[in-house]
Design a protein around this motif. Structure first.
Motif, PDB file in Angstrom:
ATOM      1  N   ILE A 156       0.812  -1.108   0.030  1.00 25.92           N
ATOM      2  CA  ILE A 156      -0.141   0.003  -0.157  1.00 25.92           C
ATOM      3  C   ILE A 156       0.813   1.236   0.256  1.00 25.92           C
ATOM      4  O   ILE A 156       0.726   2.029  -0.609  1.00 25.92           O
ATOM      5  CB  ILE A 156      -0.945  -0.014   1.180  1.00 25.92           C
ATOM      6  N   ARG A 157       1.996   1.181   0.973  1.00 29.92           N
ATOM      7  CA  ARG A 157       2.709   2.499   1.091  1.00 29.92           C
ATOM      8  C   ARG A 157       3.731   2.522  -0.054  1.00 29.92           C
ATOM      9  O   ARG A 157       3.559   3.838  -0.791  1.00 29.92           O
ATOM     10  CB  ARG A 157       3.617   2.258   2.179  1.00 29.92           C
ATOM     11  N   ALA A 158       4.232   1.555  -0.827  1.00 28.17           N
ATOM     12  CA  ALA A 158       5.022   1.398  -2.026  1.00 28.17           C
ATOM     13  C   ALA A 158       4.210   2.132  -3.294  1.00 28.17           C
ATOM     14  O   ALA A 158       4.745   2.831  -3.980  1.00 28.17           O
ATOM     15  CB  ALA A 158       5.370   0.262  -2.439  1.00 28.17           C
ATOM     16  N   THR A 159       2.808   1.563  -3.526  1.00 26.98           N
ATOM     17  CA  THR A 159       2.097   2.035  -4.514  1.00 26.98           C
ATOM     18  C   THR A 159       1.742   3.590  -4.399  1.00 26.98           C
ATOM     19  O   THR A 159       1.860   4.079  -5.329  1.00 26.98           O
ATOM     20  CB  THR A 159       0.569   1.330  -4.425  1.00 26.98           C
ATOM     21  N   HIS A 160       1.608   4.116  -3.209  1.00 24.33           N
ATOM     22  CA  HIS A 160       1.401   5.421  -2.966  1.00 24.33           C
ATOM     23  C   HIS A 160       2.469   6.122  -3.127  1.00 24.33           C
ATOM     24  O   HIS A 160       2.498   7.264  -3.871  1.00 24.33           O
ATOM     25  CB  HIS A 160       0.815   5.700  -1.716  1.00 24.33           C
ATOM     26  N   ASP A 161       3.892   5.884  -2.490  1.00 25.56           N
ATOM     27  CA  ASP A 161       5.016   6.754  -2.563  1.00 25.56           C
ATOM     28  C   ASP A 161       5.465   6.753  -4.038  1.00 25.56           C
ATOM     29  O   ASP A 161       6.297   7.873  -4.265  1.00 25.56           O
ATOM     30  CB  ASP A 161       6.107   6.169  -1.568  1.00 25.56           C
ATOM     31  N   GLN A 162       5.484   5.774  -4.563  1.00 27.44           N
ATOM     32  CA  GLN A 162       6.022   5.639  -6.096  1.00 27.44           C
ATOM     33  C   GLN A 162       4.904   6.039  -7.140  1.00 27.44           C
ATOM     34  O   GLN A 162       5.175   6.041  -8.342  1.00 27.44           O
ATOM     35  CB  GLN A 162       6.399   4.295  -6.514  1.00 27.44           C
ATOM     36  N   SER A 163       3.606   6.664  -6.776  1.00 23.96           N
ATOM     37  CA  SER A 163       2.761   6.981  -7.513  1.00 23.96           C
ATOM     38  C   SER A 163       2.275   5.748  -8.736  1.00 23.96           C
ATOM     39  O   SER A 163       2.313   6.136  -9.743  1.00 23.96           O
ATOM     40  CB  SER A 163       3.120   8.314  -8.200  1.00 23.96           C
ATOM     41  N   LEU A 164       2.371   4.784  -8.187  1.00 24.24           N
ATOM     42  CA  LEU A 164       2.047   3.618  -9.305  1.00 24.24           C
ATOM     43  C   LEU A 164       0.752   3.266  -9.276  1.00 24.24           C
ATOM     44  O   LEU A 164      -0.032   2.764 -10.209  1.00 24.24           O
ATOM     45  CB  LEU A 164       2.747   2.330  -8.547  1.00 24.24           C
ATOM     46  N   GLY A 165      -0.399   3.966  -8.354  1.00 25.11           N
ATOM     47  CA  GLY A 165      -1.699   3.655  -8.383  1.00 25.11           C
ATOM     48  C   GLY A 165      -2.375   4.198  -6.998  1.00 25.11           C
ATOM     49  O   GLY A 165      -1.957   5.291  -6.487  1.00 25.11           O
ATOM     50  N   ASP A 166      -3.422   3.207  -6.925  1.00 23.84           N
ATOM     51  CA  ASP A 166      -3.928   3.429  -5.608  1.00 23.84           C
ATOM     52  C   ASP A 166      -4.466   2.255  -4.948  1.00 23.84           C
ATOM     53  O   ASP A 166      -4.512   1.252  -5.602  1.00 23.84           O
ATOM     54  CB  ASP A 166      -4.963   4.761  -5.662  1.00 23.84           C
ATOM     55  N   THR A 167      -4.771   2.521  -3.569  1.00 19.88           N
ATOM     56  CA  THR A 167      -5.496   1.388  -3.025  1.00 19.88           C
ATOM     57  C   THR A 167      -7.100   1.629  -2.547  1.00 19.88           C
ATOM     58  O   THR A 167      -7.356   2.726  -2.260  1.00 19.88           O
ATOM     59  CB  THR A 167      -4.919   1.282  -1.305  1.00 19.88           C
ATOM     60  N   VAL A 168      -7.737   0.864  -2.802  1.00 21.27           N
ATOM     61  CA  VAL A 168      -9.414   1.015  -2.748  1.00 21.27           C
ATOM     62  C   VAL A 168      -9.726   0.330  -1.633  1.00 21.27           C
ATOM     63  O   VAL A 168      -9.272  -0.830  -1.376  1.00 21.27           O
ATOM     64  CB  VAL A 168     -10.162   0.747  -3.840  1.00 21.27           C
ATOM     65  N   LEU A 169     -10.557   1.145  -0.787  1.00 22.23           N
ATOM     66  CA  LEU A 169     -11.308   0.301   0.562  1.00 22.23           C
ATOM     67  C   LEU A 169     -12.588   0.344   0.538  1.00 22.23           C
ATOM     68  O   LEU A 169     -13.147   1.536   0.303  1.00 22.23           O
ATOM     69  CB  LEU A 169     -10.532   0.964   1.816  1.00 22.23           C
ATOM     70  N   LEU A 170     -13.380  -0.713   0.551  1.00 15.03           N
ATOM     71  CA  LEU A 170     -14.972  -0.654   0.629  1.00 15.03           C
ATOM     72  C   LEU A 170     -15.390   0.266   1.723  1.00 15.03           C
ATOM     73  O   LEU A 170     -14.568   0.238   2.663  1.00 15.03           O
ATOM     74  CB  LEU A 170     -15.411  -2.103   0.734  1.00 15.03           C
ATOM     75  N   ASP A 171     -16.536   1.002   1.498  1.00 15.02           N
ATOM     76  CA  ASP A 171     -16.925   1.851   2.483  1.00 15.02           C
ATOM     77  C   ASP A 171     -17.100   1.307   3.745  1.00 15.02           C
ATOM     78  O   ASP A 171     -17.047   2.044   4.997  1.00 15.02           O
ATOM     79  CB  ASP A 171     -18.298   2.279   1.957  1.00 15.02           C
ATOM     80  N   ASP A 172     -17.530  -0.089   3.978  1.00 12.99           N
ATOM     81  CA  ASP A 172     -17.718  -0.666   5.332  1.00 12.99           C
ATOM     82  C   ASP A 172     -16.430  -1.442   5.958  1.00 12.99           C
ATOM     83  O   ASP A 172     -16.465  -2.072   6.854  1.00 12.99           O
ATOM     84  CB  ASP A 172     -18.943  -1.814   5.136  1.00 12.99           C
ATOM     85  N   GLY A 173     -15.327  -1.141   5.266  1.00  7.89           N
ATOM     86  CA  GLY A 173     -13.919  -1.707   5.675  1.00  7.89           C
ATOM     87  C   GLY A 173     -13.964  -3.223   5.715  1.00  7.89           C
ATOM     88  O   GLY A 173     -13.038  -3.741   6.051  1.00  7.89           O
ATOM     89  N   SER A 174     -14.896  -3.843   4.736  1.00  7.60           N
ATOM     90  CA  SER A 174     -14.601  -5.270   4.820  1.00  7.60           C
ATOM     91  C   SER A 174     -13.725  -5.861   3.601  1.00  7.60           C
ATOM     92  O   SER A 174     -13.530  -7.211   3.313  1.00  7.60           O
ATOM     93  CB  SER A 174     -16.295  -5.996   4.491  1.00  7.60           C
ATOM     94  N   GLY A 175     -13.330  -4.869   2.915  1.00  5.13           N
ATOM     95  CA  GLY A 175     -12.286  -5.486   1.600  1.00  5.13           C
ATOM     96  C   GLY A 175     -11.560  -4.550   1.069  1.00  5.13           C
ATOM     97  O   GLY A 175     -11.837  -2.949   1.360  1.00  5.13           O
ATOM     98  N   PHE A 176     -10.369  -4.605   0.477  1.00  6.18           N
ATOM     99  CA  PHE A 176      -9.570  -3.692  -0.029  1.00  6.18           C
ATOM    100  C   PHE A 176      -8.666  -4.216  -1.120  1.00  6.18           C
ATOM    101  O   PHE A 176      -8.696  -5.440  -1.314  1.00  6.18           O
ATOM    102  CB  PHE A 176      -8.779  -2.947   0.898  1.00  6.18           C
ATOM    103  N   ALA A 177      -8.380  -3.344  -2.050  1.00  8.19           N
ATOM    104  CA  ALA A 177      -7.432  -4.003  -3.335  1.00  8.19           C
ATOM    105  C   ALA A 177      -6.218  -2.716  -3.417  1.00  8.19           C
ATOM    106  O   ALA A 177      -6.543  -1.782  -3.473  1.00  8.19           O
ATOM    107  CB  ALA A 177      -8.250  -4.287  -4.511  1.00  8.19           C
ATOM    108  N   VAL A 178      -5.165  -3.217  -3.663  1.00  4.79           N
ATOM    109  CA  VAL A 178      -4.007  -2.376  -4.140  1.00  4.79           C
ATOM    110  C   VAL A 178      -3.839  -2.557  -5.571  1.00  4.79           C
ATOM    111  O   VAL A 178      -3.665  -3.656  -5.980  1.00  4.79           O
ATOM    112  CB  VAL A 178      -2.626  -2.944  -3.469  1.00  4.79           C
TER     113      VAL A 178
END
Length: 290
Positions: A156-178
């Motif tokens: 998650i941090r590497a993707t953000h720090d290197q501007s490679l994309g983003d991480t999505v987190l479902l509104d209820d916090g039950s799932g995420f994807a890098v």
């Protein structure tokens, strides 16, 4: 280039953790490389590469030694790799280091529809700095529920720090994807789901559908043309649902694991990953068995 196009499998991984990268040198020239990655209690390595005119010289085995030593020092619960199922030579090499072939992993693709589902997620990049530890904690809660100690904060941090994309987190916090988007391990015009997971339970299948919706919405919002995501076929319902959404396999590999156990490659796990592009499981903590 024929398989991965302009996806960059090396630079993002090296930039994220240079001390997890290893090179083979011959007469002052780099002739091979290997990369280790740690996701909390799970480790994996690859891509392992050797210059083609030096195949069969034992360089791959030499590149395995420091990687296995590093993963041993992490004392992870399980480690894995992705390789070609049709290559007896590859299978034999990794078996020497205690890895055993398990199920196939399908690396799948589909076109991005401009009319992707409505947005029902937040992203790491849009989250204010004071709230980011909470988002990381929510992601960790999901991965720990899937496999005790599993943690992809590094990605998650590497993707953000290197501007490679983003991480999505479902509104209820039950799932995420890098997700890598249009750069890094994705390549031009592509959204590559590097890792995705939802909390296990009776509603896991529905959560997984919403997570795929979120990834596809992110890709549509960024004007991308292609989704790429890998899923181990042992996660049968997750694999079946991706097929039903018209994802099609363009690359297939076999997962090799040490110790030789299911880990989180099991029917009740709704997880997206593939170690090929790390572009790419129970018991007490013990060093890897070789």
């Amino acid at each position: 280039m024929l398989v991965f196009g302009d996806a960059d499998l090396v630079r993002p991984r090296f930039a994220a953790a240079p001390n997890w990268a290893f090179a083979a040198e011959r007469e002052g020239e780099i002739v091979g490389s290997n990369f280790a990655t740690r996701w909390g209690s799970f480790g994996f390595f690859g891509p392992l590469t050797v210059r083609h005119d030096l195949w069969g010289r034992g360089i791959a085995s030499r590149l395995m030694e420091p990687v296995v030593e590093l993963i041993d020092s992490w004392q992870v619960r399980q480690a894995g790799l992705f390789t070609f199922p049709q290559s007896a030579k590859h299978i034999r090499l990794y078996q020497k280091f205690g890895f055993w072939p398990r199920q196939l992993t399908a690396v799948m693709e589909k076109g991005v529809s401009p009319s992707a589902p409505p947005r029902q997620f937040t992203t790491y990049s849009e989250t204010a700095d004071p709230q980011r530890p909470g988002l990381l904690s929510a992601c960790r809660d999901v991965t720990h529920a899937v496999f005790d100690g599993l943690d992809v904060e590094h990605e998650i941090r590497a993707t953000h720090d290197q501007s490679l994309g983003d991480t999505v987190l479902l509104d209820d916090g039950s799932g995420f994807a890098v997700c890598h988007c249009d750069t890094g391990e994705a390549g031009t015009g592509t959204c590559f789901v590097k890792f995705g997971a939802v909390r296990p339970g009776s509603d896991a299948a529905e959560r997984f559908e919403r997570l795929l919706d979120a990834c596809e919405r992110l890709a549509a919002d960024r004007g991308l043309r292609r989704m790429v995501a890998g899923v181990n076929v042992a996660r049968h319902d997750a694999y079946r649902r991706m097929l039903e959404r018209e994802y099609r396999t363009f690359l297939q590999g076999v997962v090799m694991l040490n110790p030789n156990e299911d880990g989180y490659c099991r029917a009740d796990a709704y997880v997206i990953d593939d170690y090929s592009k790390a572009r790419r499981r129970t018991g007490s903590v013990t060093p890897l068995r070789r």
